[in-house]
Enzyme design. Structure first.
Site, PDB file in Angstrom:
ATOM      1  CB  CYS A  65     -18.276  57.513  85.982  1.00  0.00           C
ATOM      2  SG  CYS A  65     -16.909  57.145  84.937  1.00  0.00           S
ATOM      3  CB  CYS A  69     -15.310  50.058  84.274  1.00  0.00           C
ATOM      4  SG  CYS A  69     -14.557  50.966  83.295  1.00  0.00           S
ATOM      5  CB  CYS A  72     -16.961  50.806  88.050  1.00  0.00           C
ATOM      6  SG  CYS A  72     -17.092  51.249  88.795  1.00  0.00           S
ATOM      7  CB  CYS A 109      -5.562  56.288  97.831  1.00  0.00           C
ATOM      8  SG  CYS A 109      -5.564  55.864  96.053  1.00  0.00           S
ATOM      9  CB  CYS A 140      -2.286  57.881  96.139  1.00  0.00           C
ATOM     10  SG  CYS A 140      -2.561  56.135  94.639  1.00  0.00           S
ATOM     11  CB  CYS A 200      -0.528  53.169  92.638  1.00  0.00           C
ATOM     12  SG  CYS A 200      -2.061  52.062  93.148  1.00  0.00           S
ATOM     13  NE  ARG A 272      -2.686  49.572  98.284  1.00  0.00           N
ATOM     14  CZ  ARG A 272      -2.053  50.556  97.379  1.00  0.00           C
ATOM     15  NH1 ARG A 272      -3.099  50.754  96.440  1.00  0.00           N
ATOM     16  NH2 ARG A 272      -0.854  50.981  97.651  1.00  0.00           N
TER      17      ARG A 272
HETATM   18  N1  SAM Z   1     -11.891  57.034  87.156  1.00  0.00           N
HETATM   19  C1  SAM Z   1     -11.139  56.262  87.742  1.00  0.00           C
HETATM   20  C2  SAM Z   1      -9.825  55.066  86.601  1.00  0.00           C
HETATM   21  O1  SAM Z   1     -11.063  53.785  86.100  1.00  0.00           O
HETATM   22  O2  SAM Z   1      -8.766  55.345  86.774  1.00  0.00           O
HETATM   23  C3  SAM Z   1     -10.764  56.085  88.931  1.00  0.00           C
HETATM   24  C4  SAM Z   1     -11.165  55.089  90.065  1.00  0.00           C
HETATM   25  S1  SAM Z   1     -11.591  53.623  89.629  1.00  0.00           S
HETATM   26  C5  SAM Z   1     -13.031  53.189  90.631  1.00  0.00           C
HETATM   27  C6  SAM Z   1     -10.181  52.759  90.265  1.00  0.00           C
HETATM   28  C7  SAM Z   1      -9.987  50.829  90.095  1.00  0.00           C
HETATM   29  O3  SAM Z   1     -11.334  50.555  90.999  1.00  0.00           O
HETATM   30  C8  SAM Z   1     -10.344  50.730  88.850  1.00  0.00           C
HETATM   31  O4  SAM Z   1      -9.415  50.183  87.439  1.00  0.00           O
HETATM   32  C9  SAM Z   1     -11.009  49.143  89.453  1.00  0.00           C
HETATM   33  O5  SAM Z   1      -9.437  48.256  89.341  1.00  0.00           O
HETATM   34  C10 SAM Z   1     -11.322  48.866  91.067  1.00  0.00           C
HETATM   35  N2  SAM Z   1     -12.568  48.600  90.827  1.00  0.00           N
HETATM   36  C11 SAM Z   1     -13.477  49.407  90.809  1.00  0.00           C
HETATM   37  N3  SAM Z   1     -14.683  49.010  91.344  1.00  0.00           N
HETATM   38  C12 SAM Z   1     -14.622  47.637  91.092  1.00  0.00           C
HETATM   39  C13 SAM Z   1     -14.913  46.322  92.347  1.00  0.00           C
HETATM   40  N4  SAM Z   1     -16.292  45.999  91.447  1.00  0.00           N
HETATM   41  N5  SAM Z   1     -13.832  44.919  92.601  1.00  0.00           N
HETATM   42  C14 SAM Z   1     -12.597  45.801  92.297  1.00  0.00           C
HETATM   43  N6  SAM Z   1     -12.182  45.790  91.868  1.00  0.00           N
HETATM   44  C15 SAM Z   1     -12.506  47.615  91.678  1.00  0.00           C
HETATM   45  C1  DTB Z   2      -7.333  50.275  93.506  1.00  0.00           C
HETATM   46  O1  DTB Z   2      -6.859  49.308  92.140  1.00  0.00           O
HETATM   47  N1  DTB Z   2      -8.674  49.854  94.043  1.00  0.00           N
HETATM   48  C2  DTB Z   2      -9.540  51.042  94.890  1.00  0.00           C
HETATM   49  C3  DTB Z   2      -8.775  52.168  94.304  1.00  0.00           C
HETATM   50  N2  DTB Z   2      -7.604  51.104  93.555  1.00  0.00           N
HETATM   51  C4  DTB Z   2      -9.237  53.347  93.901  1.00  0.00           C
HETATM   52  C5  DTB Z   2     -10.421  50.733  94.444  1.00  0.00           C
HETATM   53  C6  DTB Z   2     -11.390  49.642  93.962  1.00  0.00           C
HETATM   54  C7  DTB Z   2     -12.827  50.215  93.904  1.00  0.00           C
HETATM   55  C8  DTB Z   2     -13.817  48.902  94.516  1.00  0.00           C
HETATM   56  C9  DTB Z   2     -15.248  49.177  94.287  1.00  0.00           C
HETATM   57  C10 DTB Z   2     -15.978  50.399  95.659  1.00  0.00           C
HETATM   58  O2  DTB Z   2     -15.166  50.492  96.180  1.00  0.00           O
HETATM   59  O3  DTB Z   2     -16.787  50.916  94.613  1.00  0.00           O
HETATM   60 FE1  SF4 Z   3     -15.388  55.186  85.620  1.00  0.00          FE
HETATM   61 FE2  SF4 Z   3     -15.782  53.636  87.424  1.00  0.00          FE
HETATM   62 FE3  SF4 Z   3     -14.741  52.615  84.609  1.00  0.00          FE
HETATM   63 FE4  SF4 Z   3     -13.076  55.029  86.775  1.00  0.00          FE
HETATM   64  S1  SF4 Z   3     -13.829  52.266  87.036  1.00  0.00           S
HETATM   65  S2  SF4 Z   3     -13.545  54.587  84.648  1.00  0.00           S
HETATM   66  S3  SF4 Z   3     -14.994  55.002  87.993  1.00  0.00           S
HETATM   67  S4  SF4 Z   3     -16.522  53.196  85.900  1.00  0.00           S
END
Ligand code: SAM
Ligand code: DTB
Ligand code: SF4
Length: 327
Positions: A65, A69, A72, A109, A140, A200, A272
């Site tokens: 990606c 973030c 992430c 989801c 979702c 959501c 959640r």
């Molecule tokens: N790329 C899309 C976005 O960012 O909207 C969808 C997938 S993204 C991984 C969805 C959500 O997962 C993020 O907004 C964040 O709130 C959560 N998330 C990602 N990595 C995480 C982590 N290490 N711990 C907790 N929540 C996480």
């Molecule tokens: C949300 O709020 N939490 C989920 C879902 N929406 C997509 C993602 C959590 C991701 C946790 C880190 C991972 O497994 O990569």
């Molecule tokens: Fe990309 Fe992760 Fe950010 Fe979603 S949360 S936009 S997958 S870097």
């Protein structure tokens, strides 16, 4: 426990959309027993307190990606061992959805590590959505920022919910993400609402934010034109290689306070208890359910990180007398 619809004697506080930040901070900071009692009373007025909604996650497009973030593992900028993959086939997604349904999930989801999808990606995800919907599951998706026509296309395919998190307060946001703005996230949420897809939307705690930041995130959510149908509260999963890998562990009492405050502010939403459950004790999770969390991710994987084993969740539900919500 009597079903709420059959028991009108519960007082249902009318949802509000005009919360002041100071009011939310006072709610959040009141004595813990008072806060939990208030949250549980609101919860009982809207929901069966012993029923938990189960959602299962699948990562339909992993890694690579372009966004930054800081939490992430799927950002191309950090070395976390997550490989960039192409979009999964529809059949693979449907097979996982069938398994999720057999395991007891009612919502499926689909997450993709995109900043925003291309139209041809949306077409492929639309096919997945129709297929999952036909299995009798709620659908979702979380695909990043959307244009209006893309949201409409997903709605037409049968999308029930779109997950797009604000993640934190507007003030703290700049410490976590620089590649897209808070306003861009709000714009996507408005497009999702305009397409008549349920929103959501939630955030992450444990990233080094203050109580005021948590309260401000909840204020933004609770003052949207409609409260989100689901509010995921994620506890940061500290993944090696991300900038937040060494972040100090959050006191679980602060997690429970966040959930309780979310429950009071958005009484009819599914709150959640999302990422981070593998690192929580059973008592912490029990406390979060008492605080008003009534949904979890069920399944042994989140997107790239682990979620509790089925057997651990089944044992926890049995010991707490919790039931999975039926579709
Ligand atoms: N790329 C899309 C976005 O960012 O909207 C969808 C997938 S993204 C991984 C969805 C959500 O997962 C993020 O907004 C964040 O709130 C959560 N998330 C990602 N990595 C995480 C982590 N290490 N711990 C907790 N929540 C996480
Ligand atoms: C949300 O709020 N939490 C989920 C879902 N929406 C997509 C993602 C959590 C991701 C946790 C880190 C991972 O497994 O990569
Ligand atoms: Fe990309 Fe992760 Fe950010 Fe979603 S949360 S936009 S997958 S870097």
């Amino acid at each position: 426990m009597q079903k709420l619809a059959e028991n009108p004697s519960f007082d249902r506080p009318v949802p509000r959309y005009d919360w002041e930040l100071a009011e939310i901070i006072s709610l959040y900071q009141q004595p813990f027993n008072d806060l939990l009692h208030q949250a549980q009373s609101v919860h009982r007025a809207y929901f069966d307190p012993n029923e938990i909604q189960l959602s299962t996650l699948i990562n339909i497009k992993s890694g690579g990606c372009p966004e930054d973030c800081a939490y992430c593992p799927q950002s191309v900028r950090y070395h976390t061992g997550v490989e960039k993959e192409t979009l999964m086939s529809c059949e693979q997604v449907l097979e996982t959805a069938r398994q999720a349904k057999l395991s007891g999930a009612t919502r499926f989801c689909m997450g993709a590590a995109w900043r925003s999808p291309k139209d041809k990606d949306v077409d492929r995800v639309a096919d997945m959505i129709s297929g999952v919907k036909a299995l009798g599951l709620e659908t979702c998706a979380t695909l990043g920022m959307l244009e209006q026509a893309q949201a409409e296309r997903l709605k037409q395919a049968g999308l029930d919910y779109y997950n797009h998190n604000l993640d934190t307060s507007e003030a703290f946001y700049g410490e976590i993400i620089s590649t897209r703005t808070y306003q861009e996230r709000l714009d996507t949420l408005a497009r999702v609402r305009a397409a008549d897809i349920h929103v959501c939307c939630g955030g992450i705690v444990g990233m080094g934010e203050s109580v005021a930041d948590r309260a401000a995130l909840l204020q933004t959510l609770a003052c949207l034109p409609r409260h989100p149908g689901s509010v995921p509260i994620n506890l940061l999963v500290r993944v090696a290689g991300t900038p937040l890998a060494e972040q100090e562990e959050l006191d679980p009492i602060q997690l429970a306070r966040t959930i309780a405050t979310a429950r009071i502010l958005m009484p009819a939403a599914y709150v959640r208890l999302s990422a981070g459950r593998t690192s929580m004790s059973d008592m912490t999770q029990a406390m979060c359910f008492y605080a008003g969390a009534n949904s979890i991710f069920y399944g042994e994987k989140l997107l790239t990180t682990d979620n509790p084993q089925f057997s651990r969740d089944q044992s926890l539900f049995a010991r707490l007398g919790l039931r999975a919500q039926r579709s």
